[in-house]
Design an enzyme around this catalytic site. Sequence first.
Site, short mmCIF file in Angstrom:
data_model
loop_
_atom_site.label_atom_id
_atom_site.label_comp_id
_atom_site.label_asym_id
_atom_site.label_seq_id
_atom_site.Cartn_x
_atom_site.Cartn_y
_atom_site.Cartn_z
N TYR A 55 35.93 31.52 45.40
CA TYR A 55 37.01 32.35 45.94
C TYR A 55 37.37 31.84 47.34
O TYR A 55 36.66 32.08 48.31
CB TYR A 55 36.61 33.81 46.01
CG TYR A 55 36.38 34.48 44.67
CD1 TYR A 55 36.79 33.89 43.48
CD2 TYR A 55 35.75 35.72 44.59
CE1 TYR A 55 36.58 34.50 42.25
CE2 TYR A 55 35.54 36.35 43.37
CZ TYR A 55 35.96 35.74 42.21
OH TYR A 55 35.74 36.36 41.00
N PRO A 106 39.99 45.54 36.74
CA PRO A 106 40.19 46.93 36.30
C PRO A 106 41.64 47.40 36.31
O PRO A 106 41.99 48.33 35.59
CB PRO A 106 39.35 47.73 37.31
CG PRO A 106 39.33 46.88 38.54
CD PRO A 106 39.27 45.47 38.02
N LEU A 107 42.47 46.74 37.12
CA LEU A 107 43.87 47.14 37.22
C LEU A 107 44.79 46.13 36.55
O LEU A 107 46.01 46.12 36.80
CB LEU A 107 44.26 47.34 38.69
CG LEU A 107 43.41 48.38 39.43
CD1 LEU A 107 43.82 48.47 40.90
CD2 LEU A 107 43.53 49.75 38.77
N ALA A 108 44.22 45.28 35.69
CA ALA A 108 45.01 44.29 34.95
C ALA A 108 45.90 43.48 35.89
O ALA A 108 47.12 43.37 35.71
CB ALA A 108 45.84 44.95 33.85
N SER A 109 45.27 42.93 36.93
CA SER A 109 45.95 42.10 37.92
C SER A 109 47.09 42.85 38.62
O SER A 109 48.07 42.25 39.05
CB SER A 109 46.50 40.81 37.29
OG SER A 109 45.50 40.12 36.58
N LEU A 140 48.97 45.32 37.28
CA LEU A 140 49.90 46.00 36.37
C LEU A 140 49.63 47.50 36.33
O LEU A 140 50.56 48.31 36.31
CB LEU A 140 49.77 45.41 34.96
CG LEU A 140 50.59 44.16 34.66
CD1 LEU A 140 50.17 43.57 33.33
CD2 LEU A 140 52.08 44.49 34.65
N LEU A 141 48.35 47.87 36.33
CA LEU A 141 48.00 49.28 36.18
C LEU A 141 48.09 50.06 37.49
O LEU A 141 47.66 51.21 37.57
CB LEU A 141 46.61 49.42 35.55
CG LEU A 141 46.56 49.02 34.08
CD1 LEU A 141 45.13 48.93 33.56
CD2 LEU A 141 47.37 49.99 33.22
N THR A 142 48.68 49.44 38.52
CA THR A 142 49.04 50.20 39.71
C THR A 142 50.39 50.89 39.49
O THR A 142 50.76 51.80 40.24
CB THR A 142 49.16 49.31 40.96
OG1 THR A 142 50.27 48.41 40.79
CG2 THR A 142 47.88 48.53 41.20
N GLY A 143 51.14 50.42 38.49
CA GLY A 143 52.47 50.97 38.23
C GLY A 143 53.52 50.53 39.22
O GLY A 143 54.62 51.07 39.26
#
Length: 328
Positions: A56, A203-206, A208-211
């Site tokens: 990283y 956990p947030l699908a990069s 996406l799941l933040t909306g």
Amino acid sequence: MKSRTFGRTGAEVSEIGFGAWAIGGSWGDVSSQDAKAALHAALDSGVTFIDTADVYGDGRSEQLIAQVLKERGGQRPFVATKAGRRLSPHVASGYTRENLRAFVERSLRNLEVECLDLVQLHCPPPEVYYQQEVFGYLDDLVSAGKIAHYGVSVEKVEEGLKAIEYPNVKSIQIIFNIFRQRPLSLFLDEAQRRDIAVIARVPLASGLLTGKMSAQTTFAADDHRHFNRHGEAFDVGETFSGVPYEVALAAVEKIRALVPEGVSMAQFALRWILMESGISTVIPGARNVQQAQSNSAASGLPPIPADVMQALWQLYLDDIAPYVHQRW
């Protein structure tokens, strides 16, 4: 912040951890000042588990973590790192005793410690899971006092099931989120039966799941959501969980209707993961203080009602599973 036991290590860790990929690289530009502030905010919010890797930012993430922990002093959080992806080419034959020791020694220097809490093989080639000697090299590093525990970060459920056959594998890191629910069907039960710690990654699908994304969202050239959209640099499942972008955006709108008032979609997605007792910790990334604080707050949310959980499962089966379920 609630805690959970980290498998057979016996360590108690925060159920929301800090994923330190974003502060290292491949997520667009994040200044050292913002990166350190985000990590400080997470730790101030009760986070006691940090996940990083030697690749990283080519060590930048590990070095920033060392700087922050030195600034803070006091009791150290549990810091997990990874090894293997520095190999070029990244092939099974590179997982030698000499290479693994060199990777570990470099991480020891970067993190400024004498013993690493946890070293995870970093999504190794499939052949590595069948090379018993590789796990023997890790046993030797434990005996030498270089690492306290080891585990594996995997791409596929099958790789996780194979890895936990090795008696000294203490943890598995696996993609698990509303868009990647296959671990529910077998893996989590088997890991719990063997008392294996499970780290839920992506956990947030990069994001996406933040909306917060749309068809018009653009990403920097050095952001993996730009350069790995089709798996050009590494496994495509690491980017947007492998779900086609437009398909995922449509599913996000259906999820939005299920999110309770006063809760962000990101917090809702994290709370969904924490509904599973077999998860030891979930590691969302954060690029700034606000994101770190918001992620940590998900630990305090009430359980998601059963009818909402069922609706999310049905959404997965209908809209997402055809693209990902049998692939990972």
